[in-house]
Design a protein around this motif. Structure first.
Motif, PDB file in Angstrom:
ATOM      1  N   TRP A 334      27.300  37.999  90.023  1.00 45.17           N
ATOM      2  CA  TRP A 334      27.051  37.070  88.923  1.00 45.17           C
ATOM      3  C   TRP A 334      26.712  37.836  87.641  1.00 45.17           C
ATOM      4  O   TRP A 334      27.224  37.526  86.567  1.00 45.17           O
ATOM      5  CB  TRP A 334      25.946  36.103  89.316  1.00 45.17           C
ATOM      6  N   LEU A 337      29.881  39.264  86.146  1.00 41.80           N
ATOM      7  CA  LEU A 337      30.731  38.251  85.521  1.00 41.80           C
ATOM      8  C   LEU A 337      30.155  37.846  84.165  1.00 41.80           C
ATOM      9  O   LEU A 337      30.880  37.706  83.188  1.00 41.80           O
ATOM     10  CB  LEU A 337      30.851  37.026  86.426  1.00 41.80           C
ATOM     11  N   LEU A 341      31.968  38.608  80.663  1.00 45.16           N
ATOM     12  CA  LEU A 341      32.333  37.443  79.860  1.00 45.16           C
ATOM     13  C   LEU A 341      31.929  37.648  78.399  1.00 45.16           C
ATOM     14  O   LEU A 341      32.729  37.446  77.473  1.00 45.16           O
ATOM     15  CB  LEU A 341      31.579  36.253  80.442  1.00 45.16           C
ATOM     16  N   ALA A 345      34.316  38.229  75.095  1.00 45.07           N
ATOM     17  CA  ALA A 345      34.217  37.441  73.870  1.00 45.07           C
ATOM     18  C   ALA A 345      34.088  38.356  72.653  1.00 45.07           C
ATOM     19  O   ALA A 345      34.812  38.200  71.660  1.00 45.07           O
ATOM     20  CB  ALA A 345      33.017  36.503  73.956  1.00 45.07           C
ATOM     21  N   VAL A 521      41.038  37.716  91.619  1.00 44.67           N
ATOM     22  CA  VAL A 521      40.972  36.280  91.371  1.00 44.67           C
ATOM     23  C   VAL A 521      40.967  35.998  89.871  1.00 44.67           C
ATOM     24  O   VAL A 521      41.704  35.124  89.392  1.00 44.67           O
ATOM     25  CB  VAL A 521      39.714  35.672  92.044  1.00 44.67           C
ATOM     26  N   SER A 522      40.174  36.752  89.111  1.00 44.06           N
ATOM     27  CA  SER A 522      40.129  36.523  87.658  1.00 44.06           C
ATOM     28  C   SER A 522      41.495  36.736  87.031  1.00 44.06           C
ATOM     29  O   SER A 522      41.932  35.954  86.199  1.00 44.06           O
ATOM     30  CB  SER A 522      39.133  37.473  86.994  1.00 44.06           C
ATOM     31  N   LEU A 525      43.909  34.017  87.941  1.00 46.98           N
ATOM     32  CA  LEU A 525      43.564  32.814  87.203  1.00 46.98           C
ATOM     33  C   LEU A 525      44.174  32.828  85.810  1.00 46.98           C
ATOM     34  O   LEU A 525      44.708  31.832  85.337  1.00 46.98           O
ATOM     35  CB  LEU A 525      42.046  32.724  87.096  1.00 46.98           C
ATOM     36  N   ILE A 529      46.679  30.091  84.084  1.00 46.03           N
ATOM     37  CA  ILE A 529      46.457  29.409  82.813  1.00 46.03           C
ATOM     38  C   ILE A 529      47.700  29.531  81.944  1.00 46.03           C
ATOM     39  O   ILE A 529      48.167  28.586  81.340  1.00 46.03           O
ATOM     40  CB  ILE A 529      45.243  30.006  82.075  1.00 46.03           C
TER      41      ILE A 529
ATOM     42  N   THR B   3      31.673  32.115  99.764  1.00 43.96           N
ATOM     43  CA  THR B   3      31.555  33.088  98.679  1.00 43.96           C
ATOM     44  C   THR B   3      32.783  33.034  97.777  1.00 43.96           C
ATOM     45  O   THR B   3      32.695  33.064  96.557  1.00 43.96           O
ATOM     46  CB  THR B   3      31.432  34.510  99.237  1.00 43.96           C
ATOM     47  N   ILE B   7      33.028  32.322  93.882  1.00 42.20           N
ATOM     48  CA  ILE B   7      33.619  33.267  92.942  1.00 42.20           C
ATOM     49  C   ILE B   7      34.673  32.566  92.085  1.00 42.20           C
ATOM     50  O   ILE B   7      34.737  32.747  90.872  1.00 42.20           O
ATOM     51  CB  ILE B   7      34.238  34.461  93.695  1.00 42.20           C
ATOM     52  N   THR B   8      35.479  31.731  92.746  1.00 41.01           N
ATOM     53  CA  THR B   8      36.526  31.030  92.009  1.00 41.01           C
ATOM     54  C   THR B   8      35.904  30.148  90.933  1.00 41.01           C
ATOM     55  O   THR B   8      36.314  30.158  89.783  1.00 41.01           O
ATOM     56  CB  THR B   8      37.361  30.155  92.967  1.00 41.01           C
ATOM     57  N   THR B  10      32.996  30.457  89.562  1.00 40.51           N
ATOM     58  CA  THR B  10      32.428  31.295  88.513  1.00 40.51           C
ATOM     59  C   THR B  10      33.517  31.812  87.592  1.00 40.51           C
ATOM     60  O   THR B  10      33.348  31.862  86.371  1.00 40.51           O
ATOM     61  CB  THR B  10      31.712  32.509  89.130  1.00 40.51           C
ATOM     62  N   ALA B  11      34.633  32.200  88.185  1.00 42.39           N
ATOM     63  CA  ALA B  11      35.708  32.761  87.379  1.00 42.39           C
ATOM     64  C   ALA B  11      36.278  31.717  86.427  1.00 42.39           C
ATOM     65  O   ALA B  11      36.574  32.022  85.271  1.00 42.39           O
ATOM     66  CB  ALA B  11      36.808  33.313  88.292  1.00 42.39           C
ATOM     67  N   VAL B  12      36.381  30.483  86.924  1.00 44.29           N
ATOM     68  CA  VAL B  12      36.861  29.408  86.052  1.00 44.29           C
ATOM     69  C   VAL B  12      35.886  29.221  84.893  1.00 44.29           C
ATOM     70  O   VAL B  12      36.264  29.189  83.726  1.00 44.29           O
ATOM     71  CB  VAL B  12      37.000  28.078  86.834  1.00 44.29           C
ATOM     72  N   ALA B  13      34.601  29.151  85.274  1.00 39.29           N
ATOM     73  CA  ALA B  13      33.571  29.003  84.253  1.00 39.29           C
ATOM     74  C   ALA B  13      33.651  30.150  83.261  1.00 39.29           C
ATOM     75  O   ALA B  13      33.539  29.958  82.049  1.00 39.29           O
ATOM     76  CB  ALA B  13      32.187  28.970  84.913  1.00 39.29           C
ATOM     77  N   ALA B  14      33.889  31.345  83.803  1.00 36.18           N
ATOM     78  CA  ALA B  14      33.976  32.523  82.956  1.00 36.18           C
ATOM     79  C   ALA B  14      35.111  32.384  81.950  1.00 36.18           C
ATOM     80  O   ALA B  14      34.927  32.588  80.747  1.00 36.18           O
ATOM     81  CB  ALA B  14      34.194  33.760  83.808  1.00 36.18           C
ATOM     82  N   ALA B  15      36.274  31.981  82.456  1.00 36.12           N
ATOM     83  CA  ALA B  15      37.440  31.872  81.590  1.00 36.12           C
ATOM     84  C   ALA B  15      37.197  30.841  80.485  1.00 36.12           C
ATOM     85  O   ALA B  15      37.560  31.051  79.331  1.00 36.12           O
ATOM     86  CB  ALA B  15      38.663  31.480  82.416  1.00 36.12           C
ATOM     87  N   GLY B  17      34.254  29.931  79.386  1.00 39.55           N
ATOM     88  CA  GLY B  17      33.198  30.457  78.524  1.00 39.55           C
ATOM     89  C   GLY B  17      33.742  31.396  77.474  1.00 39.55           C
ATOM     90  O   GLY B  17      33.273  31.402  76.332  1.00 39.55           O
ATOM     91  N   VAL B  18      34.729  32.184  77.840  1.00 38.73           N
ATOM     92  CA  VAL B  18      35.323  33.125  76.894  1.00 38.73           C
ATOM     93  C   VAL B  18      35.772  32.399  75.644  1.00 38.73           C
ATOM     94  O   VAL B  18      35.430  32.757  74.533  1.00 38.73           O
ATOM     95  CB  VAL B  18      36.513  33.869  77.519  1.00 38.73           C
TER      96      VAL B  18
END
Lengths: 537, 367
Positions: A334, A337, A341, A345, A521-522, A525, A529, B3, B7-8, B10-15, B17-18
């Motif tokens: 956490w 991340l 993040l 930014a 995963v990131s 993702l 998108i 887990t 993580i997924t 969090t990663a969505v939230a991260a993206a 948030g950016v």
């Protein structure tokens, strides 16, 4: 323009100048004679020579192996392509401690090659070169492939209709369009390998040392600041001249390109040749990238009495680690991340503004700034970290124990990526489109939103992905400034590896595997998108 | 697995948030805003140390209960790096107390006048032979540890070979190609081992000894992690890495660590210690000059040599207490080695010669 300049002045130039000044000044007087003293030492000359030739060899080898990959990823459609593209980027962001361990398992004693043919490559320069390819494969595939997939294949087809041979058409049409991206990728690979730190330290053993490793030793371990300062300036000069040459070659070749949606350019491979090429690339990826990663996973599951998930379970509790951390190691996920993040930014804002400024007002001064933005990649993390320590120590900027320091340091490394990835695409946008919009009454902002943004959205996402990923894996600077109550993933891995015992080692491998998964995963993702919105093109 | 799901998410939230953060575009504000949260208030005392520093949570809570101060720990790199960072920030330190300067680096700290003298309460209970700055009290001894060659018990049992006991043994043909050590220029156990040979063979004889070791196939790697986890066949990591060196320069306390972090815990430690090859490290703490919370720092120094902390150290940092009467846990006495006559070199002698010893060692062994 003001934001990036201020950012770099405060968080890069000032700390670096301060620490170098500390080394080169005695009683307020500059000691330039120290250059002569340091640069005539035979051990330093050895370091300089090794740094240069291994970087050259690594770059050549990486281009050789990765360019076919860039082509395959850009032009072919095959099942699992997105997943694979995300996976090949994972090594790039893994901390070097982890990769070193994986490579030793492959190339060292009892490793894969050893068992098959009795070949051992640890502590040879080959392991360094191969690890450099492992790390930088994605740089070429993403930078070159990213542009390649947006080149209209019909241009090449047109040339062939007009009678050009297959190779001639490629050489005359595609190659010139691609050249800036290839040069940019080669430059990045050269920079990374020229300033290589962890790989050389772990796989090379004490016999090999790059400039960066030497600066680290002189600064952090010997506190020989004068020697470190001289070496820092030498590295600076070397990196600066490479960048200058690069800027010159790129400028000569820049042309406005017709960019298209990548979804239209990729298709299933046809004919034996194309299938063979695809197979070859997949095999390379399998052996060079998936195998070392698989070794990590295997070791994370390898319990004394068989295989299982025990190490992963142990990660969740602070008690099992009696004091190694103040929190459960899993919290590092956490933390990482969050930091990454914020760093992304910052990097996007700073890098995006810089790239936009560089495209619009490309005066001589601004172009010089272009090269300057790349310098953080060529300056050692320890120099920046120690510079932070002695400069950001007074209010209002006493940031030495603040959490923001970590994302700031990470963003420094992220910005050059954002600029590098954005610039070719921004510059390739046909200015006449924007002019047409303006003529039709659009405000500059509206013109940017309606014209530039749709065209560069993909590049922006790729840039964000890269900045995010390098921030996740950044270790050198973070390790100096990360606070113990919230370690990042790489720092946690290094701390676990730094202690003996089965459980610690297993947890380090498990955490590395998690870091690997988080990255994959990131990145995956981000690809998603992009696909969801590509209909807007 | 939950887990992955986490993580997924969090990663969505991260993206997301950016994009949100990128929109406001003034991340620098939050930088200066958080500068005030340094917690320099008189109720917090900051301890700066190296990465190996560890303490049980309960022990720090005990300190808070006794004194009212909350301890904040800042770890910054290995021992040498952490010390060098303190020297660089001298006068404007990041914390109040520094813990982790050892006898090999002590003079560097003292020459740079890093510390404010303070005679900690309870110093009379600390063994006299570790009080290297007894007259001036700039530093307070906190723990000792011995750098020794460890051996893989199974290897020597299988070969029906007696494990080595002394420096002399290591150069014998029976132990050819078995030892891995660390680079003395970059690693503190590596330096300790080199100093041990200097103490044993003298400044004139140590080079000859190393020539013998070299022709006997000693392997040098950069750091302890690699030597211990990748090259040494007796450690958990080494067994997985199929390591082939049954002798490694590590610590006298490494065998108990192998037991503590094994599941299930074995009846005997898989590794042993060659007790005739030990160099004694003494670690010190001191009050940093210019500390913001001097009173708190003094209280913390008192606490570091108090029984609570001293008895907590062995299983967290794997070092031995220096305070008389501090109990050492059973695991430590049962699986660890007692070293009767460790080598030592006076800090001043080390300071004068360290560079030169390391340099001649490098050109002799590494190149």
């Amino acid at each position: 323009m003001a934001v990036p300049v201020a950012f770099f002045a405060v968080f890069f130039a000032y700390p670096v100048v301060a620490i170098v000044g500390r080394g080169l000044k005695a009683d307020g007087v500059w000691q330039f004679g120290r250059f002569g003293e340091v640069l005539t030492r035979p051990d330093i000359l050895d370091v300089l020579w090794f740094t240069f030739w291994q970087a050259l060899a690594s770059t050549a080898l990486t281009l050789l192996i990765a360019l076919p990959g860039a082509y395959v990823f850009a032009r072919f459609d095959f099942p699992g392509k997105q997943l694979l593209r995300a996976i090949v980027t994972v090594p790039f962001v893994l901390p070097t401690v982890v990769v070193g361990t994986a490579f030793l398992a492959l190339l060292g004693r009892g490793g894969f090659l050893d068992e098959l043919w009795g070949v051992r490559l640890d502590t040879t320069v080959w392991s360094i070169l191969l690890a450099h390819v492992f790390f930088n494969y994605a740089v070429v595939v993403r930078t070159v492939g990213g542009l390649w997939s947006q080149l209209d294949p019909r241009q090449e087809e047109a040339a062939r209709v007009l009678g050009a041979g297959r190779f001639a058409a490629w050489r005359r049409v595609t190659l010139p369009a691609l050249a800036p991206a290839v040069a940019a990728a080669a430059l990045m690979v050269f920079l990374f390998t020229f300033t290589s730190f962890g790989v050389v330290q772990i796989l090379g053993g004490p016999g090999f040392s790059t400039l960066e490793v030497e600066i680290y030793r002189q600064t952090a371990q010997l506190l020989a600041l004068p020697t470190a300062a001289v070496l820092t300036l030498v590295q600076f000069a070397a990196v600066g001249s490479i960048l200058a040459v690069h800027a010159w070659t790129v400028r000569r070749r820049e042309t406005a390109l017709k960019l298209v949606d990548p979804a239209q350019t990729a298709r299933r491979p046809r004919g034996a040749g194309q299938w063979a090429l695809l197979g070859g690339v997949l095999l390379t990826v399998l052996v060079l990238i998936l195998l070392p990663l698989a070794v990590l996973v295997e070791r994370s599951l390898d319990l004394p009495g068989g295989h299982g998930l025990d190490y992963y379970r142990a990660l969740g509790s602070a008690e099992a680690n009696s004091g190694t951390f103040l929190v459960a190691p899993l919290e590092a996920v956490w933390n990482s991340l969050r930091y990454a993040l914020v760093a992304t930014a910052i990097a996007l804002v700073v890098g995006g503004l810089a790239a936009a400024a560089l495209t619009r007002r490309a005066g001589r001064l601004v172009r010089g700034f272009d090269a300057l933005l790349m310098l953080p990649l060529g300056v050692s993390a320890v120099t920046v970290g120690f510079g932070f320590l002695i400069t950001l120590d007074k209010p209002p900027l006493d940031l030495r124990t603040s959490w923001i320091l970590v994302p700031l340091a990470q963003a420094l490394v992220g910005v050059p990526f954002v600029v590098r990835i954005m610039l070719p695409v921004l510059r390739a946008v046909d200015g006449r489109l924007r002019e047409a919009a303006a003529v039709l009454g659009a405000s500059p902002l509206r013109a940017w939103r309606e014209v530039d943004l749709p065209l560069v959205r993909r590049a922006l996402l790729v840039a964000a992905g890269f900045a995010f990923a390098v921030s996740l894996g950044e270790f050198g600077a973070t390790v100096f400034i990360a606070r113990p109550d919230n370690p990042t993933l790489p720092v946690a891995v290094a701390r676990l590896l730094g202690r003996s015992g089965d459980l610690n080692y297993g947890q380090a491998m498990a955490l590395s595997t998690i870091l690997m998964l988080v990255c994959a995963v990131s990145l995956l993702l981000l690809e998603r998108i992009r696909t969801d919105r590509s209909g807007e093109f | 697995m939950s887990t992955t799901k986490k993580i997924t998410v969090t990663a969505v939230a991260a993206a997301l948030g950016v994009t949100a953060l990128a929109g406001c575009g003034s991340s620098d504000d939050s930088a200066s805003g958080s500068a005030g949260t340094k917690g320099a208030g008189s109720k917090t005392v900051t301890l700066v140390s190296h990465d190996s520093f560890n303490v049980s949570k309960g022990v720090l809570k005990e300190f808070t209960r006794e004194t009212g101060y909350t301890v904040k720990v800042l770890k910054s790199g290995d021992a040498g790096t952490a010390l060098n960072q303190e020297i660089l920030t001298k006068g404007s330190p990041r914390g109040d107390v520094f813990f982790g300067v050892d006898n090999t680096l002590l003079s560097r700290a003292l020459d740079n006048a890093l510390f404010t003298p303070y005679a900690a309460k309870g110093l009379d209970q600390v063994a006299a032979d570790v009080q290297l700055d007894a007259g001036k009290h700039r530093v307070t001894p906190v723990d000792t540890g011995d750098i020794c060659v460890n051996y893989d018990k199974k290897y020597f049992a299988d070969k029906k070979l007696a494990p080595p006991k002394s420096f002399e043994d290591l150069a014998k043909p029976a132990y050819k190609n078995l030892l891995v050590t660390e680079n003395a220029a970059t690693s503190s156990p590596g330096l300790g081992f080199l100093l041990g040979t200097v103490a044993t063979y003298g400044e004139d004889g140590y080079q000859d000894y190393w020539k013998k070791l070299k022709s006997n196939g000693v392997k040098v790697v950069d750091g302890w992690e690699q030597a211990y986890n990748e090259e040494f066949s007796g450690s958990a990591g080494g067994r997985k890495a199929k390591a082939d060196r049954p002798l490694v320069v590590s610590y006298a306390s490494s065998p108990p660590v192998e037991v503590l972090y094994a599941d299930p815990q074995p009846k005997t430690a898989p590794t042993g210690v060659a007790t005739g090859t030990c160099f004694r490290q003494i670690e010190f703490a001191g009050l940093l000059g210019g500390a913001k919370n001097e009173a708190g720092g003094k209280a913390l120094l008192d606490f570091l040599i108090g029984k609570k902390f001293q008895e907590d150290m062995p299983l967290n940092m794997f070092v031995s207490p220096v305070t008389k009467g501090a109990k050492v846990p059973d695991l430590f006495t049962e699986f660890g080695a007692t070293v009767d006559k460790p080598s030592t070199v006076a800090p001043d002698t080390i300071a004068e010669n360290r560079e030169q010893w390391v340099q001649s060692w490098s050109s002799l062994v590494v190149k």
